[in-house]
Design a protein around this motif. Structure first.
Motif, PDB file in Angstrom:
ATOM      1  N   ILE A   1      60.352  16.008  30.288  1.00  0.00           N
ATOM      2  CA  ILE A   1      61.063  14.947  31.056  1.00  0.00           C
ATOM      3  C   ILE A   1      60.693  13.656  30.945  1.00  0.00           C
ATOM      4  CG2 ILE A   1      61.937  16.834  32.871  1.00  0.00           C
ATOM      5  CD1 ILE A   1      59.710  15.633  34.501  1.00  0.00           C
ATOM      6  N   GLY A   2      59.618  13.589  29.934  1.00  0.00           N
ATOM      7  CA  GLY A   2      58.889  12.388  29.938  1.00  0.00           C
ATOM      8  C   GLY A   2      57.737  12.303  28.944  1.00  0.00           C
ATOM      9  N   TRP A   3      57.258  11.271  28.687  1.00  0.00           N
ATOM     10  CA  TRP A   3      56.158  10.549  27.484  1.00  0.00           C
ATOM     11  C   TRP A   3      55.135  10.225  27.934  1.00  0.00           C
ATOM     12  CZ3 TRP A   3      54.584   6.450  24.674  1.00  0.00           C
ATOM     13  CH2 TRP A   3      54.784   6.457  23.637  1.00  0.00           C
ATOM     14  N   HIS A   4      53.913  10.295  27.537  1.00  0.00           N
ATOM     15  CA  HIS A   4      52.866   9.476  27.654  1.00  0.00           C
ATOM     16  C   HIS A   4      51.732   9.581  26.141  1.00  0.00           C
ATOM     17  CE1 HIS A   4      48.942   8.193  29.514  1.00  0.00           C
ATOM     18  NE2 HIS A   4      48.331   9.289  28.909  1.00  0.00           N
TER      19      HIS A   4
ATOM     20  N   ASP B   1      48.337  17.958  23.110  1.00  0.00           N
ATOM     21  CA  ASP B   1      48.451  16.902  22.326  1.00  0.00           C
ATOM     22  C   ASP B   1      49.479  17.134  21.381  1.00  0.00           C
ATOM     23  OD1 ASP B   1      46.686  16.061  24.191  1.00  0.00           O
ATOM     24  OD2 ASP B   1      45.240  15.289  22.730  1.00  0.00           O
ATOM     25  N   VAL B   2      50.374  16.412  21.096  1.00  0.00           N
ATOM     26  CA  VAL B   2      51.082  16.277  19.725  1.00  0.00           C
ATOM     27  C   VAL B   2      50.913  15.001  19.277  1.00  0.00           C
ATOM     28  CG1 VAL B   2      53.583  16.610  18.882  1.00  0.00           C
ATOM     29  CG2 VAL B   2      52.771  17.752  21.114  1.00  0.00           C
ATOM     30  N   GLY B   3      50.020  14.882  18.278  1.00  0.00           N
ATOM     31  CA  GLY B   3      49.547  13.766  17.734  1.00  0.00           C
ATOM     32  C   GLY B   3      48.763  12.753  18.968  1.00  0.00           C
ATOM     33  N   ASN B   4      49.240  11.687  18.944  1.00  0.00           N
ATOM     34  CA  ASN B   4      48.647  10.932  20.142  1.00  0.00           C
ATOM     35  C   ASN B   4      49.545  10.829  21.575  1.00  0.00           C
ATOM     36  OD1 ASN B   4      50.324   9.007  19.143  1.00  0.00           O
ATOM     37  ND2 ASN B   4      49.329   7.395  19.361  1.00  0.00           N
ATOM     38  N   ILE B   5      50.279  11.896  21.500  1.00  0.00           N
ATOM     39  CA  ILE B   5      51.219  11.842  22.728  1.00  0.00           C
ATOM     40  C   ILE B   5      51.083  13.098  23.385  1.00  0.00           C
ATOM     41  CG2 ILE B   5      53.958  12.233  23.379  1.00  0.00           C
ATOM     42  CD1 ILE B   5      54.086  10.433  20.637  1.00  0.00           C
TER      43      ILE B   5
ATOM     44  N   PRO C   1      61.805  15.289  22.421  1.00  0.00           N
ATOM     45  CA  PRO C   1      62.363  16.795  21.759  1.00  0.00           C
ATOM     46  C   PRO C   1      63.158  17.140  22.755  1.00  0.00           C
ATOM     47  CG  PRO C   1      59.846  16.756  21.752  1.00  0.00           C
ATOM     48  CD  PRO C   1      60.223  15.468  22.585  1.00  0.00           C
ATOM     49  N   SER C   2      64.105  18.140  22.378  1.00  0.00           N
ATOM     50  CA  SER C   2      65.001  19.016  23.132  1.00  0.00           C
ATOM     51  C   SER C   2      64.438  19.669  24.361  1.00  0.00           C
ATOM     52  CB  SER C   2      65.864  19.733  22.468  1.00  0.00           C
ATOM     53  OG  SER C   2      66.669  19.004  21.530  1.00  0.00           O
ATOM     54  N   MET C   3      64.989  19.840  25.619  1.00  0.00           N
ATOM     55  CA  MET C   3      64.451  20.245  26.526  1.00  0.00           C
ATOM     56  C   MET C   3      64.075  21.759  26.257  1.00  0.00           C
ATOM     57  SD  MET C   3      64.212  18.364  29.410  1.00  0.00           S
ATOM     58  CE  MET C   3      64.835  19.007  30.898  1.00  0.00           C
ATOM     59  N   ARG C   4      63.183  22.340  26.536  1.00  0.00           N
ATOM     60  CA  ARG C   4      62.853  23.859  26.631  1.00  0.00           C
ATOM     61  C   ARG C   4      61.545  24.227  27.435  1.00  0.00           C
ATOM     62  NH1 ARG C   4      62.677  21.490  21.547  1.00  0.00           N
ATOM     63  NH2 ARG C   4      61.291  21.756  20.142  1.00  0.00           N
ATOM     64  N   LYS C   5      60.845  25.234  27.175  1.00  0.00           N
ATOM     65  CA  LYS C   5      59.963  25.791  27.843  1.00  0.00           C
ATOM     66  C   LYS C   5      58.772  25.050  27.230  1.00  0.00           C
ATOM     67  CE  LYS C   5      59.320  28.768  30.929  1.00  0.00           C
ATOM     68  NZ  LYS C   5      59.091  28.743  32.254  1.00  0.00           N
TER      69      LYS C   5
ATOM     70  N   LEU D   1      57.310  23.930  23.042  1.00  0.00           N
ATOM     71  CA  LEU D   1      57.185  22.418  22.566  1.00  0.00           C
ATOM     72  C   LEU D   1      55.794  22.540  22.036  1.00  0.00           C
ATOM     73  CD1 LEU D   1      57.944  20.853  25.929  1.00  0.00           C
ATOM     74  CD2 LEU D   1      59.102  20.505  23.837  1.00  0.00           C
ATOM     75  N   ALA D   2      54.862  23.170  22.214  1.00  0.00           N
ATOM     76  CA  ALA D   2      53.288  22.825  21.775  1.00  0.00           C
ATOM     77  C   ALA D   2      53.266  23.075  20.410  1.00  0.00           C
ATOM     78  CB  ALA D   2      52.523  23.966  22.338  1.00  0.00           C
ATOM     79  N   GLY D   3      53.920  23.865  19.534  1.00  0.00           N
ATOM     80  CA  GLY D   3      53.585  24.167  18.147  1.00  0.00           C
ATOM     81  C   GLY D   3      54.619  23.375  17.439  1.00  0.00           C
ATOM     82  N   ASP D   4      55.700  22.797  17.975  1.00  0.00           N
ATOM     83  CA  ASP D   4      56.829  22.239  17.061  1.00  0.00           C
ATOM     84  C   ASP D   4      56.482  20.774  16.599  1.00  0.00           C
ATOM     85  OD1 ASP D   4      59.285  21.827  16.235  1.00  0.00           O
ATOM     86  OD2 ASP D   4      60.418  22.098  18.081  1.00  0.00           O
ATOM     87  N   THR D   5      56.205  20.840  15.359  1.00  0.00           N
ATOM     88  CA  THR D   5      55.751  19.498  14.865  1.00  0.00           C
ATOM     89  C   THR D   5      57.243  18.629  14.222  1.00  0.00           C
ATOM     90  OG1 THR D   5      55.673  20.560  12.473  1.00  0.00           O
ATOM     91  CG2 THR D   5      53.692  20.042  13.843  1.00  0.00           C
TER      92      THR D   5
END
Length: 120
Positions: A99-102, A82-86, A43-47, A51-55
């Motif tokens: 800045i990254g993804w897991h 968690d956003v799904g399994n990410i 997703p676009s960079m932001r605080k 990020l938490a509630g943006d589906t």
């Protein structure tokens, strides 16, 4: 696209420290990650709070990453809920990201996008 050759050592690891673009906090020390190419949507960079509630976030697919196989290799990193399994990786100091993804299914793969950090 191959990254700047000054960023990747002969062995494929990061030759410079990886820092937050916004606050310059150290995310990774030199030699603690290896370069890899993998298409990942961020997703676009932001605080963190945004990020938490943006589906259905706006963002971009990035291909050049530092791959870290142990979360304790990071000097400074935070995670979103968690956003799904990410879980997205964010700067633990200023909470900007991602800045990254897991992926929660792969305990040994943490990706930091080269375009979302700076190197010194």
């Amino acid at each position: 696209m191959e990254p700047d050759s000054s960023l990747v050592s002969a062995g494929g690891s990061n030759s410079k420290a990886v820092l937050c673009q916004r606050c310059s906090s150290t995310v990774l020390l030199p030699g603690s990650a290896r370069y890899c190419q993998k298409e990942l949507f961020l997703p676009s960079m932001r605080k963190k709070t945004a990020l938490a509630g943006d589906t259905s976030p706006e963002g971009e697919t990035l291909q050049d990453h530092w791959l870290v196989d142990d979360m304790y290799s990071f000097e400074n990193i935070g995670f979103t809920k968690d956003v799904g399994n990410i879980k997205y990786l964010i700067c633990a100091d200023c909470e900007i990201g991602p800045i990254g993804w897991h992926c929660l299914e792969d305990k040994k793969s943490f990706y930091v996008a080269l375009e979302r950090v700076k190197h010194e």
